[in-house]
Scaffold this motif. Structure first.
Motif, PDB file in Angstrom:
ATOM      1  N   THR A 246      28.415  42.307  44.803  1.00 32.22           N
ATOM      2  CA  THR A 246      29.161  41.922  43.181  1.00 32.22           C
ATOM      3  C   THR A 246      30.350  42.802  42.916  1.00 32.22           C
ATOM      4  O   THR A 246      31.251  43.317  43.410  1.00 32.22           O
ATOM      5  CB  THR A 246      28.830  41.680  42.206  1.00 32.22           C
ATOM      6  OG1 THR A 246      27.824  40.710  42.279  1.00 32.22           O
ATOM      7  CG2 THR A 246      29.248  41.683  40.899  1.00 32.22           C
ATOM      8  N   ALA A 247      29.535  43.937  42.679  1.00 27.12           N
ATOM      9  CA  ALA A 247      29.973  45.738  42.835  1.00 27.12           C
ATOM     10  C   ALA A 247      31.460  45.578  44.273  1.00 27.12           C
ATOM     11  O   ALA A 247      32.351  45.976  43.780  1.00 27.12           O
ATOM     12  CB  ALA A 247      29.410  46.625  42.759  1.00 27.12           C
ATOM     13  N   ILE A 248      31.147  44.900  45.250  1.00 25.88           N
ATOM     14  CA  ILE A 248      32.398  45.335  46.084  1.00 25.88           C
ATOM     15  C   ILE A 248      33.329  44.590  46.218  1.00 25.88           C
ATOM     16  O   ILE A 248      34.077  45.352  46.185  1.00 25.88           O
ATOM     17  CB  ILE A 248      31.332  45.154  47.742  1.00 25.88           C
ATOM     18  CG1 ILE A 248      30.332  45.775  48.526  1.00 25.88           C
ATOM     19  CG2 ILE A 248      32.791  45.196  48.403  1.00 25.88           C
ATOM     20  CD1 ILE A 248      29.826  45.630  49.430  1.00 25.88           C
ATOM     21  N   ILE A 249      32.734  43.184  45.437  1.00 26.52           N
ATOM     22  CA  ILE A 249      34.412  43.081  45.175  1.00 26.52           C
ATOM     23  C   ILE A 249      34.652  42.888  44.011  1.00 26.52           C
ATOM     24  O   ILE A 249      36.299  43.282  44.218  1.00 26.52           O
ATOM     25  CB  ILE A 249      33.727  41.307  44.800  1.00 26.52           C
ATOM     26  CG1 ILE A 249      32.427  40.521  45.368  1.00 26.52           C
ATOM     27  CG2 ILE A 249      35.337  40.345  44.514  1.00 26.52           C
ATOM     28  CD1 ILE A 249      32.793  39.309  45.297  1.00 26.52           C
ATOM     29  N   GLN A 250      33.759  44.210  42.988  1.00 27.24           N
ATOM     30  CA  GLN A 250      34.673  44.812  41.321  1.00 27.24           C
ATOM     31  C   GLN A 250      35.206  45.856  42.433  1.00 27.24           C
ATOM     32  O   GLN A 250      36.803  45.840  41.182  1.00 27.24           O
ATOM     33  CB  GLN A 250      33.634  44.618  40.697  1.00 27.24           C
ATOM     34  CG  GLN A 250      33.002  44.039  40.170  1.00 27.24           C
ATOM     35  CD  GLN A 250      31.877  44.532  39.088  1.00 27.24           C
ATOM     36  OE1 GLN A 250      31.701  45.200  39.885  1.00 27.24           O
ATOM     37  NE2 GLN A 250      31.759  44.073  37.531  1.00 27.24           N
ATOM     38  N   HIS A 295      40.376  34.550  42.894  1.00 26.57           N
ATOM     39  CA  HIS A 295      39.461  33.638  43.386  1.00 26.57           C
ATOM     40  C   HIS A 295      37.994  35.126  44.181  1.00 26.57           C
ATOM     41  O   HIS A 295      36.364  34.078  43.763  1.00 26.57           O
ATOM     42  CB  HIS A 295      39.329  33.447  44.765  1.00 26.57           C
ATOM     43  CG  HIS A 295      38.359  32.595  46.194  1.00 26.57           C
ATOM     44  ND1 HIS A 295      37.979  30.953  45.236  1.00 26.57           N
ATOM     45  CD2 HIS A 295      37.573  32.456  46.202  1.00 26.57           C
ATOM     46  CE1 HIS A 295      37.354  30.756  45.662  1.00 26.57           C
ATOM     47  NE2 HIS A 295      36.599  31.677  46.600  1.00 26.57           N
ATOM     48  N   PRO A 296      38.182  35.489  45.032  1.00 28.56           N
ATOM     49  CA  PRO A 296      37.059  36.690  44.713  1.00 28.56           C
ATOM     50  C   PRO A 296      36.665  36.740  43.381  1.00 28.56           C
ATOM     51  O   PRO A 296      34.995  37.444  42.990  1.00 28.56           O
ATOM     52  CB  PRO A 296      37.423  38.239  45.199  1.00 28.56           C
ATOM     53  CG  PRO A 296      38.800  37.643  46.053  1.00 28.56           C
ATOM     54  CD  PRO A 296      39.184  36.295  45.315  1.00 28.56           C
ATOM     55  N   ALA A 297      37.076  36.913  42.183  1.00 37.53           N
ATOM     56  CA  ALA A 297      36.631  37.110  40.690  1.00 37.53           C
ATOM     57  C   ALA A 297      35.828  36.199  40.228  1.00 37.53           C
ATOM     58  O   ALA A 297      34.449  36.815  39.542  1.00 37.53           O
ATOM     59  CB  ALA A 297      37.597  37.393  39.807  1.00 37.53           C
ATOM     60  N   LEU A 336      32.003  38.470  51.109  1.00 36.11           N
ATOM     61  CA  LEU A 336      32.992  38.511  52.640  1.00 36.11           C
ATOM     62  C   LEU A 336      33.682  37.127  52.511  1.00 36.11           C
ATOM     63  O   LEU A 336      35.288  37.164  52.393  1.00 36.11           O
ATOM     64  CB  LEU A 336      32.356  39.361  53.596  1.00 36.11           C
ATOM     65  CG  LEU A 336      31.847  40.686  53.562  1.00 36.11           C
ATOM     66  CD1 LEU A 336      31.454  40.769  54.905  1.00 36.11           C
ATOM     67  CD2 LEU A 336      32.684  41.917  53.064  1.00 36.11           C
ATOM     68  N   PHE A 337      33.363  36.072  52.407  1.00 36.79           N
ATOM     69  CA  PHE A 337      34.659  35.024  52.842  1.00 36.79           C
ATOM     70  C   PHE A 337      35.274  35.023  51.511  1.00 36.79           C
ATOM     71  O   PHE A 337      36.057  34.098  51.504  1.00 36.79           O
ATOM     72  CB  PHE A 337      33.007  33.815  52.792  1.00 36.79           C
ATOM     73  CG  PHE A 337      32.621  33.826  54.042  1.00 36.79           C
ATOM     74  CD1 PHE A 337      33.801  33.390  54.894  1.00 36.79           C
ATOM     75  CD2 PHE A 337      31.571  33.154  54.208  1.00 36.79           C
ATOM     76  CE1 PHE A 337      32.907  33.698  56.755  1.00 36.79           C
ATOM     77  CE2 PHE A 337      31.426  33.444  55.731  1.00 36.79           C
ATOM     78  CZ  PHE A 337      31.507  33.276  56.519  1.00 36.79           C
TER      79      PHE A 337
END
Ligand code: HEM
Ligand SMILES: [Cu+2]
Length: 597
Positions: A246-250, A295-297, A336-337
């Protein structure tokens, strides 16, 4: 399984277990007074303060939800039932636009994104690592203040408009902002044209975004730097794998949102043409930017929930988690997706047929890591010694709801069917199944699971189960029927509708009242436990991750005399025996963990 006798009370082994009452001092009693909280850098206290704030946000968003559902209980104006001329009706409809914007924006930016990482993550992440705190405790406090400041500001912007519309105030003074009616998505060109408070609203989102980024940075640094010797990546609890992903996306996605709202401001204030065709801009570009973040969110919202469920399914069926590596890897795969599927929100935006097909295909691929998790949960449950206590009830509910939410994502990912479902209640049902059904249920599961650890008090299990069952029934009653209404063409974001949809909406609204009662039972049970709950043992569930190796509530520095994480497999429960006298688990004397394969 061989039976090893419980150590008798008073013998040496029993004294070494952390199951005795803590030595007076814990993180809640450590330091008194307002400032000891406001200036604390203790991750646990920060987690508690996040809890109070985020639950307040959920309350605000929830009141809005009930207002929306009540408006929709029958065709025509319901909330402003006295509205009998065109002007009054008109203001009713405009109020509805503001209400769904407040609801969606508060729920997304102030509730669901911080809920699990900022409350439960802050609470247990360092303890699960056997650490004293996060890597950057002061940054953690700053993140809390970004959240508080951003939330107060944002709420003020949103409510200014609701109050103004409600009382028919035409010219609002500057300090009384005009609210927002763009939906939480701020789509151009409408957001550049409306005279509501888009500019100020985006500043609020900007500040809230920083809070999320700072938490992400902190968690990544903490997991890298403070993982103790002996806890390799393969021994990291799955909740932490999920928070890591999650942190990577954040960190990677949230700045895109920040830049997008900056561009929106640049266009509105300086008249630079970015999204507005009249100025030479492109409104579809906005959608690309927005969904590249959003979307990543949605995975920022769901991944931590999946992490919570991974813990609970295993602990409450007293069985080693099945497919540890696959669950951990699927968190990363989802993260990643998640970055390459944003175009599925834009099938009807006029984007090229080639892009549409590519995004459609890519989107389907996210189903794979999601299904991997569900299958592994089922395999873990299989032949487990399942305990139907409240965290487990939520977790089982989660599996059901997440499956429905996920499966109904497929017709939305498929190009041909999405054209029909787009912007209907089918979508509303789908995303509520994922956000409420899945994330909210995971959040409640985690709250009930870690509650004894957080506050040193047990919940009243009977009422906890009643609350869990009622939220489950109420949730499905509210939202399942919306799939049908949507597939028959009921559009979203409308305050009024044709008679043909009446029964669907009536049913859904009644369901939402059941859901509300269920949630209040949950809340009252929490409050009741704080005042009257039985003292919690250190390890009420017989779990083995490190936070259960220390008293409940933990001392200020998390562990009284350090911790030996060497070789601890978080999912090996053989080292604990149930002790009736404390209604909790105590360490087996001389238990040597085997390597688990
Ligand atoms: C708890 C009970 C809830 C009820 C009864 C409810 C009901 C509704 C309703 C009636 C709408 C308007 C649908 C439309 O016309 O488009 C809506 C929109 C929305 N809801 Fe909820 N909701 C609930 C909880 C939540 C939660 C917990 C979240 C987030 C985590 C959430 C996120 C959203 C979002 C993002 C929208 C879209 C807003 C927009 O169109 O801009 N809802 N909800
Ligand atoms: Cu998406």
């Amino acid at each position: 399984m061989s039976v090893i006798p419980n150590p008798a009370p008073g013998d040496v082994a029993a004294e070494k277990t952390p199951t005795e009452p803590p030595h007076g001092d814990n993180y809640i009693t450590h330091g008194k007074g307002f400032l000891s909280w406001a200036l604390t850098i203790d991750h646990k206290r920060i987690g508690i303060m996040y809890m109070v704030g985020v639950l307040a946000a959920f309350f605000i968003g929830g009141i809005m939800a009930i207002a929306l559902r009540t408006e929709l209980i029958a065709p025509g104006a319901t909330l402003m039932f006295w509205a009998n001329d065109d002007a009054a009706l008109n203001s009713n409809w405009r109020l509805y636009n503001q209400l769904f914007t407040v609801h969606g924006a508060v729920m997304v930016f102030m509730f669901i994104i911080p809920a699990i990482p900022a409350i439960l993550g802050n609470m247990v992440l360092p303890i699960m690592l056997g650490a004293k705190d996060v890597a950057f405790p002061k940054l953690n406090l700053l993140s809390l203040y970004c959240w508080i400041g951003g939330s107060i500001f944002f709420t003020w912007i949103l409510f200014g408009g609701v109050i103004g519309t409600l009382f028919g105030i035409q010219d609002m003074p500057w300090y009384f902002p005009k609210g927002l009616d763009t939906g939480w998505t701020f789509y151009t060109p409408y957001s550049t044209e409306t005279n509501t408070g888009v500019l100020l609203g985006t500043i609020g989102v900007f500040i809230l975004g920083f809070s999320s980024i700072l938490t992400g940075v902190n968690f990544i640094a903490t997991i890298h730097m403070l993982r103790p010797k002996g806890m390799g990546w393969g021994k990291l609890p799955l909740f932490l794998w999920a928070l890591y992903a999650t942190a990577i996306i954040q960190i990677l996605a949230t700045p895109v949102l920040a830049i997008t709202v900056l561009l929106l401001m640049a266009e509105k204030v300086l008249g630079i043409g970015i999204f507005d065709p009249a100025l030479g801009g492109d409104p579809v570009l906005y959608q690309h930017f927005f969904w590249f973040y959003s979307h990543p969110a949605v995975y920022i919202m769901i991944l931590p929930g999946l992490g919570v469920i991974s813990e609970i399914i295993s602990i409450h069926s007293r069985k080693h988690i099945f497919g540890y590596k696959f669950i951990a890897a699927s968190s990363l795969a989802i993260a990643l997706f998640g970055f390459i599927v944003w175009g599925h929100h834009m099938f009807t935006s006029g984007q090229s047929a080639l892009l549409n097909s590519v995004f459609s295909l890519l989107t389907m691929s996210v189903a794979i890591p999601s299904a991997v998790k569900v299958f592994n949960y089922l395999a873990t449950l299989y032949n487990g010694r399942i305990r139907l206590d409240s965290p487990m009830l939520y977790a089982l509910g989660f599996i059901w709801l997440f499956t429905i939410g996920g499966l109904t994502g497929l017709p939305l990912a498929a190009l041909s069917t999405d054209i029909h479902y787009h912007d209907t209640y089918f979508v509303v049902a789908h995303f509520h199944y994922v956000m409420v059904g899945s994330t909210l249920f995971a959040f409640l599961a985690g709250m009930n699971h870690w509650w004894p650890k957080m506050f040193g008090k047990m919940l009243d299990e009977k009422w906890a189960r009643i609350g869990a069952i009622m939220t489950f029934v109420g949730f499905n009653a509210t939202f399942f029927i919306q799939f049908i209404a949507g597939s028959q063409g009921m559009p979203r974001r409308y305050a009024d509708y044709d008679q043909q949809y009446f029964w669907y909406h009536l049913f859904s609204t009644l369901g939402s009242y059941v859901l509300t009662i269920g949630l209040f039972i949950v809340l009252f049970n929490w409050i009741h436990s704080l005042r009257k709950g039985k003292p919690a043992p250190a390890n009420p569930w017989g779990a083995n991750s490190l936070e259960w190796h220390t008293p409940s509530p933990p001392p200020h520095a998390n562990f009284e005399d350090g911790v030996e994480p060497e070789g601890v497999d978080p999912y090996d429960y053989h080292g604990w025996d149930y002790d009736e006298s404390i209604d909790g688990y105590v360490k087996k004397e001389g238990y040597v963990p085997k390597e688990h394969h």
